[in-house]
Write a protein that holds these residues in place. Sequence first.
Motif, PDB file in Angstrom:
ATOM      1  N   LEU A   1       0.842  -1.196  -0.033  1.00 19.50           N
ATOM      2  CA  LEU A   1       0.120  -0.067   0.076  1.00 19.50           C
ATOM      3  C   LEU A   1       0.982   1.329  -0.273  1.00 19.50           C
ATOM      4  O   LEU A   1       0.519   2.417  -0.587  1.00 19.50           O
ATOM      5  CB  LEU A   1      -1.001  -0.187   1.202  1.00 19.50           C
ATOM      6  CG  LEU A   1      -2.260  -0.889   0.990  1.00 19.50           C
ATOM      7  CD1 LEU A   1      -2.722  -0.848   2.358  1.00 19.50           C
ATOM      8  CD2 LEU A   1      -3.272  -0.448  -0.040  1.00 19.50           C
ATOM      9  N   HIS A   2       1.954   1.185   0.665  1.00 19.52           N
ATOM     10  CA  HIS A   2       2.929   2.411   0.649  1.00 19.52           C
ATOM     11  C   HIS A   2       3.345   2.799  -0.648  1.00 19.52           C
ATOM     12  O   HIS A   2       3.783   4.141  -0.823  1.00 19.52           O
ATOM     13  CB  HIS A   2       3.933   2.149   1.527  1.00 19.52           C
ATOM     14  CG  HIS A   2       5.008   1.474   1.210  1.00 19.52           C
ATOM     15  ND1 HIS A   2       5.066  -0.016   1.478  1.00 19.52           N
ATOM     16  CD2 HIS A   2       6.112   1.505   0.668  1.00 19.52           C
ATOM     17  CE1 HIS A   2       6.064  -0.595   0.896  1.00 19.52           C
ATOM     18  NE2 HIS A   2       6.781   0.415   0.398  1.00 19.52           N
ATOM     19  N   ARG A   3       3.249   1.873  -1.644  1.00 20.03           N
ATOM     20  CA  ARG A   3       3.777   2.381  -3.111  1.00 20.03           C
ATOM     21  C   ARG A   3       2.628   3.005  -3.846  1.00 20.03           C
ATOM     22  O   ARG A   3       2.908   3.729  -4.595  1.00 20.03           O
ATOM     23  CB  ARG A   3       4.163   0.882  -3.733  1.00 20.03           C
ATOM     24  CG  ARG A   3       5.321   0.177  -3.240  1.00 20.03           C
ATOM     25  CD  ARG A   3       5.750  -0.955  -3.946  1.00 20.03           C
ATOM     26  NE  ARG A   3       6.979  -1.666  -3.465  1.00 20.03           N
ATOM     27  CZ  ARG A   3       8.129  -1.070  -3.966  1.00 20.03           C
ATOM     28  NH1 ARG A   3       8.237  -0.170  -4.725  1.00 20.03           N
ATOM     29  NH2 ARG A   3       9.345  -1.808  -3.282  1.00 20.03           N
ATOM     30  N   LEU A   4       1.370   2.488  -3.521  1.00 20.18           N
ATOM     31  CA  LEU A   4       0.139   3.208  -3.769  1.00 20.18           C
ATOM     32  C   LEU A   4      -0.049   4.542  -3.254  1.00 20.18           C
ATOM     33  O   LEU A   4      -0.692   5.464  -3.873  1.00 20.18           O
ATOM     34  CB  LEU A   4      -0.862   2.506  -3.895  1.00 20.18           C
ATOM     35  CG  LEU A   4      -0.830   0.983  -4.509  1.00 20.18           C
ATOM     36  CD1 LEU A   4      -2.151   0.289  -4.320  1.00 20.18           C
ATOM     37  CD2 LEU A   4      -0.646   1.028  -6.020  1.00 20.18           C
ATOM     38  N   LEU A   5       0.033   4.773  -2.065  1.00 21.94           N
ATOM     39  CA  LEU A   5      -0.080   5.851  -1.306  1.00 21.94           C
ATOM     40  C   LEU A   5       1.092   6.371  -0.550  1.00 21.94           C
ATOM     41  O   LEU A   5       1.507   5.760   0.550  1.00 21.94           O
ATOM     42  CB  LEU A   5      -1.196   5.554  -0.027  1.00 21.94           C
ATOM     43  CG  LEU A   5      -2.549   5.131  -0.850  1.00 21.94           C
ATOM     44  CD1 LEU A   5      -3.533   4.609   0.387  1.00 21.94           C
ATOM     45  CD2 LEU A   5      -3.304   6.218  -1.580  1.00 21.94           C
ATOM     46  N   PRO A   6       1.817   7.420  -1.187  1.00 20.88           N
ATOM     47  CA  PRO A   6       3.081   7.841  -0.650  1.00 20.88           C
ATOM     48  C   PRO A   6       2.971   8.468   0.930  1.00 20.88           C
ATOM     49  O   PRO A   6       3.891   8.548   1.474  1.00 20.88           O
ATOM     50  CB  PRO A   6       3.573   8.958  -1.561  1.00 20.88           C
ATOM     51  CG  PRO A   6       2.783   8.837  -2.889  1.00 20.88           C
ATOM     52  CD  PRO A   6       1.534   8.039  -2.509  1.00 20.88           C
ATOM     53  N   CYS A   7       1.754   8.847   1.154  1.00 23.08           N
ATOM     54  CA  CYS A   7       1.480   9.144   2.434  1.00 23.08           C
ATOM     55  C   CYS A   7       1.629   8.225   3.666  1.00 23.08           C
ATOM     56  O   CYS A   7       1.864   8.513   4.761  1.00 23.08           O
ATOM     57  CB  CYS A   7       0.200   9.810   2.731  1.00 23.08           C
ATOM     58  SG  CYS A   7      -1.220   8.842   2.494  1.00 23.08           S
ATOM     59  N   LEU A   8       1.701   6.996   3.238  1.00 22.51           N
ATOM     60  CA  LEU A   8       2.006   5.819   4.330  1.00 22.51           C
ATOM     61  C   LEU A   8       3.416   5.471   4.412  1.00 22.51           C
ATOM     62  O   LEU A   8       4.204   5.453   3.154  1.00 22.51           O
ATOM     63  CB  LEU A   8       1.219   4.674   3.775  1.00 22.51           C
ATOM     64  CG  LEU A   8      -0.557   4.665   3.676  1.00 22.51           C
ATOM     65  CD1 LEU A   8      -0.879   3.374   3.074  1.00 22.51           C
ATOM     66  CD2 LEU A   8      -0.925   4.781   5.109  1.00 22.51           C
ATOM     67  N   GLY A   9       3.941   5.148   5.491  1.00 19.85           N
ATOM     68  CA  GLY A   9       5.367   4.777   5.655  1.00 19.85           C
ATOM     69  C   GLY A   9       5.507   3.415   5.397  1.00 19.85           C
ATOM     70  O   GLY A   9       6.514   3.332   4.336  1.00 19.85           O
ATOM     71  N   GLY A  10       4.781   2.315   5.647  1.00 20.97           N
ATOM     72  CA  GLY A  10       4.924   1.158   5.180  1.00 20.97           C
ATOM     73  C   GLY A  10       6.005   0.340   5.805  1.00 20.97           C
ATOM     74  O   GLY A  10       6.824   0.659   6.724  1.00 20.97           O
ATOM     75  N   ALA A  11       6.193  -1.003   5.147  1.00 19.71           N
ATOM     76  CA  ALA A  11       7.175  -1.907   5.886  1.00 19.71           C
ATOM     77  C   ALA A  11       8.702  -1.335   5.905  1.00 19.71           C
ATOM     78  O   ALA A  11       9.388  -1.220   6.692  1.00 19.71           O
ATOM     79  CB  ALA A  11       7.156  -3.341   5.143  1.00 19.71           C
ATOM     80  N   PRO A  12       9.150  -0.396   4.763  1.00 17.23           N
ATOM     81  CA  PRO A  12      10.578   0.032   5.071  1.00 17.23           C
ATOM     82  C   PRO A  12      10.563   0.959   5.890  1.00 17.23           C
ATOM     83  O   PRO A  12      11.577   1.114   6.691  1.00 17.23           O
ATOM     84  CB  PRO A  12      10.683   0.580   3.596  1.00 17.23           C
ATOM     85  CG  PRO A  12       9.782  -0.212   2.843  1.00 17.23           C
ATOM     86  CD  PRO A  12       8.840  -0.475   3.396  1.00 17.23           C
ATOM     87  N   HIS A  13       9.640   1.974   6.122  1.00  7.15           N
ATOM     88  CA  HIS A  13       9.636   2.781   7.245  1.00  7.15           C
ATOM     89  C   HIS A  13       9.738   2.353   8.435  1.00  7.15           C
ATOM     90  O   HIS A  13      10.541   2.823   9.396  1.00  7.15           O
ATOM     91  CB  HIS A  13       8.116   3.611   7.138  1.00  7.15           C
ATOM     92  CG  HIS A  13       8.100   4.923   8.005  1.00  7.15           C
ATOM     93  ND1 HIS A  13       8.562   5.998   8.059  1.00  7.15           N
ATOM     94  CD2 HIS A  13       7.336   4.724   9.256  1.00  7.15           C
ATOM     95  CE1 HIS A  13       8.048   6.980   8.928  1.00  7.15           C
ATOM     96  NE2 HIS A  13       7.372   6.171   9.833  1.00  7.15           N
ATOM     97  N   HIS A  14       8.920   1.296   8.839  1.00  7.34           N
ATOM     98  CA  HIS A  14       8.776   0.689  10.345  1.00  7.34           C
ATOM     99  C   HIS A  14      10.046  -0.185  10.455  1.00  7.34           C
ATOM    100  O   HIS A  14      10.588  -0.432  11.471  1.00  7.34           O
ATOM    101  CB  HIS A  14       7.660   0.009  10.469  1.00  7.34           C
ATOM    102  CG  HIS A  14       7.334  -0.076  11.659  1.00  7.34           C
ATOM    103  ND1 HIS A  14       7.290   0.748  12.924  1.00  7.34           N
ATOM    104  CD2 HIS A  14       7.393  -1.400  12.777  1.00  7.34           C
ATOM    105  CE1 HIS A  14       7.047   0.128  14.123  1.00  7.34           C
ATOM    106  NE2 HIS A  14       7.095  -1.049  14.049  1.00  7.34           N
ATOM    107  N   HIS A  15      10.589  -0.903   9.126  1.00  4.67           N
ATOM    108  CA  HIS A  15      11.661  -1.680   9.489  1.00  4.67           C
ATOM    109  C   HIS A  15      12.932  -0.858   9.965  1.00  4.67           C
ATOM    110  O   HIS A  15      13.893  -1.268  10.716  1.00  4.67           O
ATOM    111  CB  HIS A  15      12.109  -2.336   8.114  1.00  4.67           C
ATOM    112  CG  HIS A  15      13.034  -3.448   8.344  1.00  4.67           C
ATOM    113  ND1 HIS A  15      14.338  -3.299   8.515  1.00  4.67           N
ATOM    114  CD2 HIS A  15      12.621  -4.902   8.158  1.00  4.67           C
ATOM    115  CE1 HIS A  15      15.183  -4.662   8.662  1.00  4.67           C
ATOM    116  NE2 HIS A  15      13.956  -5.307   8.289  1.00  4.67           N
TER     117      HIS A  15
END
Length: 259
Positions: A212-226
């Motif tokens: 989802l973070h690839r579709l919605l740049p406002c999300l951090g996603g797995a790389p952000h939390h990793h």
Amino acid sequence: MAPVLQGLWEYVKSGQEDVLRSPYLPASFAFLAHVLLCAPFLTLDALGSVCLRVRSWRMTAGSGPPPSLSRWLECFCRVLYKYVTVVLPVTALFNTLINLKLPDVAPSCWQLCVEVVACLLLFDMLFFMWHYVMHRVSWLYRNIHQMHHQHHTPFALAAQDCSSAELLSLLLLSLSSAWMVGCHPLSEALFHLINTWLAVEDHCGYDLPWALHRLLPCLGGAPHHHAHHSLQTINYAPLFTHWDQLFGTLHAHVLKRHV
């Protein structure tokens, strides 16, 4: 004109009011949703030992092989024990106090979307503050949050593998967000599902092409939390990136994949 979702709401309510009013429903729903939404990543971890393509989606060169089935089972037992002994009774008391009412009319599609987005934004703000404080106050980190950081390379089920106090705080923050927004029960259920999925995806250990973070740049996603699990002083927000941007804790950490 009746809302589009009226038929769905009447079907859900039909003969199920006692279940919907049960103070044990939120914790039970949270646990089951978490486990079921982790299932696709359990499959990926199983395939990762034999499939080169799946391994190429894993993050960081030093992360090692995907977690074993025994590690998943141990994590499942720890999370289940904390739900049964702490989360279920305390959240039951919380829901008894707020006295849930079931409206007759379903929300409109617009109302549903607005309430879900409002809950996600509010939960993101509340947890950002709580998460930041847990890292800054050494006593809170040692006694509440440190257990979660035993996973330097997290996996999906580990999203809720934390101390009983932290696990309880997560569910209370999400329930409080829905209560403060004044959600319709349908909106609240959808919020909890999306929130749980995003937490699972954040901890999955994969930078997936369809994430989802690839579709919605406002999300951090797995790389952000990793990156947060790796460095611990950055990326405190659970969902979006704007609070970390405002407080100067955002770090766009570039993670190397390994094959």
